[in-house]
Design a protein around this motif. Structure first.
Motif, PDB file in Angstrom:
ATOM      1  N   TYR A   1      -2.007   5.469   6.533  1.00 12.02           N
ATOM      2  CA  TYR A   1      -2.894   5.520   5.371  1.00 12.02           C
ATOM      3  C   TYR A   1      -2.625   6.765   4.535  1.00 12.02           C
ATOM      4  O   TYR A   1      -2.845   6.758   3.324  1.00 12.02           O
ATOM      5  CB  TYR A   1      -4.347   5.474   5.821  1.00 12.02           C
TER       6      TYR A   1
ATOM      7  N   TYR B   1     -11.589  16.807   4.324  1.00 10.90           N
ATOM      8  CA  TYR B   1     -10.653  15.898   3.683  1.00 10.90           C
ATOM      9  C   TYR B   1      -9.213  16.158   4.103  1.00 10.90           C
ATOM     10  O   TYR B   1      -8.768  17.308   4.199  1.00 10.90           O
ATOM     11  CB  TYR B   1     -10.749  16.017   2.162  1.00 10.90           C
TER      12      TYR B   1
ATOM     13  N   THR C   1      -8.525  12.518   0.659  1.00 11.39           N
ATOM     14  CA  THR C   1      -9.014  11.313   1.319  1.00 11.39           C
ATOM     15  C   THR C   1      -9.720  11.671   2.608  1.00 11.39           C
ATOM     16  O   THR C   1      -9.389  12.679   3.248  1.00 11.39           O
ATOM     17  CB  THR C   1      -7.859  10.347   1.616  1.00 11.39           C
ATOM     18  N   THR C   2     -10.667  10.818   3.010  1.00 11.36           N
ATOM     19  CA  THR C   2     -11.300  10.980   4.317  1.00 11.36           C
ATOM     20  C   THR C   2     -10.711   9.995   5.327  1.00 11.36           C
ATOM     21  O   THR C   2     -11.078  10.024   6.497  1.00 11.36           O
ATOM     22  CB  THR C   2     -12.816  10.752   4.230  1.00 11.36           C
ATOM     23  N   VAL C   3      -9.820   9.146   4.886  1.00 11.99           N
ATOM     24  CA  VAL C   3      -9.209   8.155   5.769  1.00 11.99           C
ATOM     25  C   VAL C   3      -8.244   8.853   6.715  1.00 11.99           C
ATOM     26  O   VAL C   3      -7.475   9.726   6.307  1.00 11.99           O
ATOM     27  CB  VAL C   3      -8.484   7.074   4.950  1.00 11.99           C
TER      28      VAL C   3
ATOM     29  N   SER D   1       1.671  14.911   3.200  1.00 16.16           N
ATOM     30  CA  SER D   1       0.245  14.936   3.488  1.00 16.16           C
ATOM     31  C   SER D   1      -0.016  15.921   4.611  1.00 16.16           C
ATOM     32  O   SER D   1       0.884  16.255   5.401  1.00 16.16           O
ATOM     33  CB  SER D   1      -0.261  13.540   3.855  1.00 16.16           C
TER      34      SER D   1
ATOM     35  N   ASP E   1      -3.597   4.207  -2.524  1.00 16.26           N
ATOM     36  CA  ASP E   1      -4.856   3.466  -2.666  1.00 16.26           C
ATOM     37  C   ASP E   1      -5.959   3.991  -1.753  1.00 16.26           C
ATOM     38  O   ASP E   1      -7.133   3.711  -1.982  1.00 16.26           O
ATOM     39  CB  ASP E   1      -4.622   1.981  -2.380  1.00 16.26           C
ATOM     40  N   TYR E   2      -5.592   4.725  -0.706  1.00 17.19           N
ATOM     41  CA  TYR E   2      -6.590   5.233   0.235  1.00 17.19           C
ATOM     42  C   TYR E   2      -7.082   6.632  -0.124  1.00 17.19           C
ATOM     43  O   TYR E   2      -7.883   7.206   0.599  1.00 17.19           O
ATOM     44  CB  TYR E   2      -6.029   5.213   1.652  1.00 17.19           C
ATOM     45  N   TYR E   3      -6.614   7.154  -1.244  1.00 18.81           N
ATOM     46  CA  TYR E   3      -7.078   8.460  -1.706  1.00 18.81           C
ATOM     47  C   TYR E   3      -8.148   8.250  -2.778  1.00 18.81           C
ATOM     48  O   TYR E   3      -7.974   7.442  -3.699  1.00 18.81           O
ATOM     49  CB  TYR E   3      -5.909   9.287  -2.254  1.00 18.81           C
ATOM     50  N   THR E   4      -9.248   8.965  -2.645  1.00 15.17           N
ATOM     51  CA  THR E   4     -10.399   8.734  -3.518  1.00 15.17           C
ATOM     52  C   THR E   4     -10.479   9.720  -4.677  1.00 15.17           C
ATOM     53  O   THR E   4     -11.132   9.441  -5.675  1.00 15.17           O
ATOM     54  CB  THR E   4     -11.692   8.830  -2.709  1.00 15.17           C
ATOM     55  N   THR E   5      -9.846  10.867  -4.545  1.00 11.59           N
ATOM     56  CA  THR E   5      -9.939  11.889  -5.571  1.00 11.59           C
ATOM     57  C   THR E   5      -8.541  12.391  -5.916  1.00 11.59           C
ATOM     58  O   THR E   5      -7.752  12.678  -5.013  1.00 11.59           O
ATOM     59  CB  THR E   5     -10.797  13.066  -5.094  1.00 11.59           C
ATOM     60  N   TRP E   6      -8.273  12.491  -7.220  1.00 10.97           N
ATOM     61  CA  TRP E   6      -6.946  12.878  -7.706  1.00 10.97           C
ATOM     62  C   TRP E   6      -7.051  14.035  -8.689  1.00 10.97           C
ATOM     63  O   TRP E   6      -7.990  14.103  -9.498  1.00 10.97           O
ATOM     64  CB  TRP E   6      -6.278  11.695  -8.397  1.00 10.97           C
TER      65      TRP E   6
END
Length: 125
Positions: free
Chosen positions: A105, A31, A98-100, A49, A110-115
């Motif tokens: 990005y 990630y 994120t894996t993006v 990031s 919005d492109y992060y899946t876990t917070w």
């Protein structure tokens, strides 16, 4: 999949803080990680990031040369070293995963899946 942020607090302007984010429940090395912040009455703002391999850190202009993002893949940790803090840095700080792939990005929440749950940073003048 969980992220746990810590290290926030109250500091005077010009001071420093180090935020930490502990990841668990997934393969951290897969990630890209980011830090965002949200001040009262404002939207969530990109701060920094870092890629999976720890190269190519990216920073918001407002924190460049003052903040440093790093990660320790062996410990599943990501850090945000904050120096020369200003009152306008006051916010709740969140780490996210994120894996993006892609520098654009990486700056978009919005492109992060876990917070993580957020940690409060307050800088007094």
């Amino acid at each position: 999949v969980q992220l746990q942020a810590s290290g926030g607090g109250l500091v005077q302007a010009g001071g420093s803080l180090r935020l930490a984010c502990a990841a668990s429940g997934y393969n951290f090395r897969n990630y890209n990680m980011g830090w965002f912040r949200q001040a009262p009455g404002k939207g969530r703002e990109f701060v920094a990031s870092i890629r999976r391999s720890a190269n190519g850190p990216n920073y918001a202009d407002s924190v460049k040369d003052r903040f440093t993002i790093s990660r320790d893949n062996a410990k599943s940790m990501v850090y945000l070293q904050m120096t020369s803090l200003k009152p306008e840095d006051t916010a709740v700080y969140y780490c996210a995963a994120t894996t993006v792939v892609g520098s654009f990005y990486a700056t978009q929440p919005d492109y992060y899946t876990t917070w993580g749950q957020g940690t409060q940073v307050t800088v007094s003048s």
